[in-house]
Design a protein around this motif. Sequence first.
Motif, mmCIF file in Angstrom:
data_model
loop_
_atom_site.group_PDB
_atom_site.id
_atom_site.type_symbol
_atom_site.label_atom_id
_atom_site.label_comp_id
_atom_site.label_asym_id
_atom_site.label_seq_id
_atom_site.Cartn_x
_atom_site.Cartn_y
_atom_site.Cartn_z
ATOM 1 N N LEU A 1 90.396 36.278 25.086
ATOM 2 C CA LEU A 1 89.595 36.297 26.314
ATOM 3 C C LEU A 1 89.515 34.903 26.927
ATOM 4 O O LEU A 1 89.686 34.735 28.141
ATOM 5 N N ILE A 2 89.263 33.897 26.098
ATOM 6 C CA ILE A 2 89.163 32.520 26.594
ATOM 7 C C ILE A 2 90.509 32.041 27.131
ATOM 8 O O ILE A 2 90.585 31.352 28.152
ATOM 9 N N ARG A 3 91.597 32.428 26.455
ATOM 10 C CA ARG A 3 92.932 32.046 26.916
ATOM 11 C C ARG A 3 93.221 32.629 28.310
ATOM 12 O O ARG A 3 93.736 31.927 29.197
ATOM 13 N N LYS A 4 92.872 33.897 28.498
ATOM 14 C CA LYS A 4 93.077 34.515 29.814
ATOM 15 C C LYS A 4 92.242 33.825 30.882
ATOM 16 O O LYS A 4 92.697 33.648 32.023
ATOM 17 N N GLY A 5 91.011 33.441 30.514
ATOM 18 C CA GLY A 5 90.173 32.729 31.474
ATOM 19 C C GLY A 5 90.770 31.379 31.854
ATOM 20 O O GLY A 5 90.731 30.983 33.030
ATOM 21 N N CYS A 6 91.328 30.658 30.874
ATOM 22 C CA CYS A 6 91.967 29.366 31.156
ATOM 23 C C CYS A 6 93.163 29.540 32.087
ATOM 24 O O CYS A 6 93.354 28.764 33.037
ATOM 25 N N ILE A 7 93.981 30.563 31.822
ATOM 26 C CA ILE A 7 95.155 30.806 32.668
ATOM 27 C C ILE A 7 94.730 31.191 34.077
ATOM 28 O O ILE A 7 95.333 30.747 35.069
ATOM 29 N N ALA A 8 93.681 31.993 34.195
ATOM 30 C CA ALA A 8 93.190 32.385 35.521
ATOM 31 C C ALA A 8 92.712 31.171 36.310
ATOM 32 O O ALA A 8 93.032 31.021 37.497
ATOM 33 N N ARG A 9 91.943 30.283 35.661
ATOM 34 C CA ARG A 9 91.470 29.079 36.357
ATOM 35 C C ARG A 9 92.626 28.150 36.697
ATOM 36 O O ARG A 9 92.640 27.509 37.756
ATOM 37 N N TRP A 10 93.597 28.033 35.778
ATOM 38 C CA TRP A 10 94.743 27.147 35.999
ATOM 39 C C TRP A 10 95.537 27.593 37.223
ATOM 40 O O TRP A 10 95.837 26.788 38.114
ATOM 41 N N THR A 11 95.894 28.870 37.262
ATOM 42 C CA THR A 11 96.689 29.370 38.376
ATOM 43 C C THR A 11 95.894 29.378 39.678
ATOM 44 O O THR A 11 96.438 29.079 40.742
ATOM 45 N N ARG A 12 94.603 29.695 39.620
ATOM 46 C CA ARG A 12 93.788 29.714 40.827
ATOM 47 C C ARG A 12 93.663 28.304 41.414
ATOM 48 O O ARG A 12 93.755 28.108 42.629
ATOM 49 N N THR A 13 93.455 27.313 40.553
ATOM 50 C CA THR A 13 93.316 25.938 41.024
ATOM 51 C C THR A 13 94.604 25.434 41.648
ATOM 52 O O THR A 13 94.597 24.834 42.728
ATOM 53 N N LEU A 14 95.731 25.687 40.981
ATOM 54 C CA LEU A 14 97.012 25.218 41.521
ATOM 55 C C LEU A 14 97.346 25.942 42.820
ATOM 56 O O LEU A 14 97.886 25.326 43.756
ATOM 57 N N ALA A 15 97.006 27.223 42.905
ATOM 58 C CA ALA A 15 97.238 27.967 44.153
ATOM 59 C C ALA A 15 96.410 27.383 45.291
ATOM 60 O O ALA A 15 96.900 27.249 46.426
ATOM 61 N N THR A 16 95.179 27.008 45.014
ATOM 62 C CA THR A 16 94.310 26.425 46.044
ATOM 63 C C THR A 16 94.865 25.093 46.527
ATOM 64 O O THR A 16 94.884 24.809 47.732
ATOM 65 N N LEU A 17 95.341 24.258 45.597
ATOM 66 C CA LEU A 17 95.902 22.965 45.970
ATOM 67 C C LEU A 17 97.184 23.134 46.788
ATOM 68 O O LEU A 17 97.415 22.418 47.766
ATOM 69 N N PHE A 18 98.046 24.063 46.370
ATOM 70 C CA PHE A 18 99.277 24.316 47.107
ATOM 71 C C PHE A 18 98.975 24.781 48.519
ATOM 72 O O PHE A 18 99.605 24.340 49.493
ATOM 73 N N ALA A 19 98.018 25.698 48.646
ATOM 74 C CA ALA A 19 97.675 26.228 49.966
ATOM 75 C C ALA A 19 97.151 25.144 50.898
ATOM 76 O O ALA A 19 97.294 25.251 52.120
ATOM 77 N N ALA A 20 96.548 24.104 50.307
ATOM 78 C CA ALA A 20 96.024 22.998 51.117
ATOM 79 C C ALA A 20 97.095 21.963 51.429
ATOM 80 O O ALA A 20 96.827 20.972 52.123
ATOM 81 N N GLY A 21 98.315 22.150 50.914
ATOM 82 C CA GLY A 21 99.406 21.237 51.221
ATOM 83 C C GLY A 21 99.510 20.035 50.315
ATOM 84 O O GLY A 21 100.205 19.070 50.647
ATOM 85 N N VAL A 22 98.843 20.079 49.154
ATOM 86 C CA VAL A 22 98.925 18.959 48.213
ATOM 87 C C VAL A 22 100.246 19.043 47.462
ATOM 88 O O VAL A 22 100.602 20.112 46.952
#
Length: 410
Positions: free
Chosen positions: A271-292
Amino acid sequence: MAIQKAPGAAKSATTLAVFKWEGVDRNGQAMQGELRARSNATARAVLRKQGIRPSTVSKQFFWMAQGIKPKEIALFTRQMSTMMKSGIPLLQSFEIIGKGISNPTMGRMVNTIRSDVEAGSSLSAAFRKYPAQWNDLYCNLVAAGESAGILDVVLERLALHLEKTEVLKVKIKSALTYPIAVMLVAGIVVTVMMLFVVPAFKQVFASFGSELPGPTLLVIAISEFFVKYGYLIVGALLAGFMVISRAIQGRAQFQAERDRLVLKLPVFGNLIRKGCIARWTRTLATLFAAGVPLVEALESVGAACGNIVYLNATARIRQDVSSGVSLSTAMTQSTLFPPMVLQMCAIGEESGSMDLMLGKSADFFESDVDEAVAGIASLIEPLLIVFLASLIGGLIFALYLPIFNMGQVV
């Protein structure tokens, strides 16, 4: 797109303490706030780099700190995004939002940030003065939004990111909190029975004048041990817990080993591993969408997972990507990401839609966490009921067994 880095930013927020400071800036204006640092000297050095001459810097312990909850930062971000999308100027948005803030600490901080922006500071630079509340990810995205002139869009994406992250954290914590709370209550009940209930029954049994059953003798022996050495045991456990906590907080090696063991826990580790992967991908997606840019985005992604294993892996991924390796290949070498995420990243790299693919991966794992939490809750509840019934019921059976035997004799 160049992204500013926070002065004196720590590599891992888990080893930092919160310091409250007061001082004056280059113009002699009085200022105050909070920041995270490893020591008082480091906090003063960070402030001096920011052009602030500190007069007092004091460490805030958990019973002193007037915390600002992450959900308050998420709400503030959502309000700022809504105001700016409606065409309300930045300073006026600060003023309107500041009047509705109920947390006085949050209100003072927002007013100070507004004053800094009004004096000519950029919004990201004003946020960086409060690293305890506005982390590198937040400040880097705001700086990117200011540079590109899309601050309202960036704030909306940040608000969505913070809201989803908080919902995910709450779900994981709720899954972990329930069994821990039940175990603590069971421990308290057993302790009270051993210290007070069993000795009372022992006096009653002394008048029987007959040999007691084996289970009763075992419970009485455990109770006598608790009465005689209980305070020493509790003191030793508390002292050991504090020593281990201090050791873990002060050494990254202990923290890494702890986080590695957490990921290997049965049921909860997945469960914790899935949560880490969800936060990791969500954060990187947010940064990419902002053009970083990717290499700069990876600087902020690892810390968002809340696990040092993923933080260290992200640092290695960033190093590989900076040397020319593709993101999906670097992630494959880390062995921490499932094939679905790797395939989505590879598709995103080929199609140029990395933010969309990462966002879909985050959605999948967030829904997977929801299902896992529901499954764990349905599994844990009957197991805990059986455990409590066996523990408490076994104690009561052992205490009443001599009385049952006497009734049979009579």
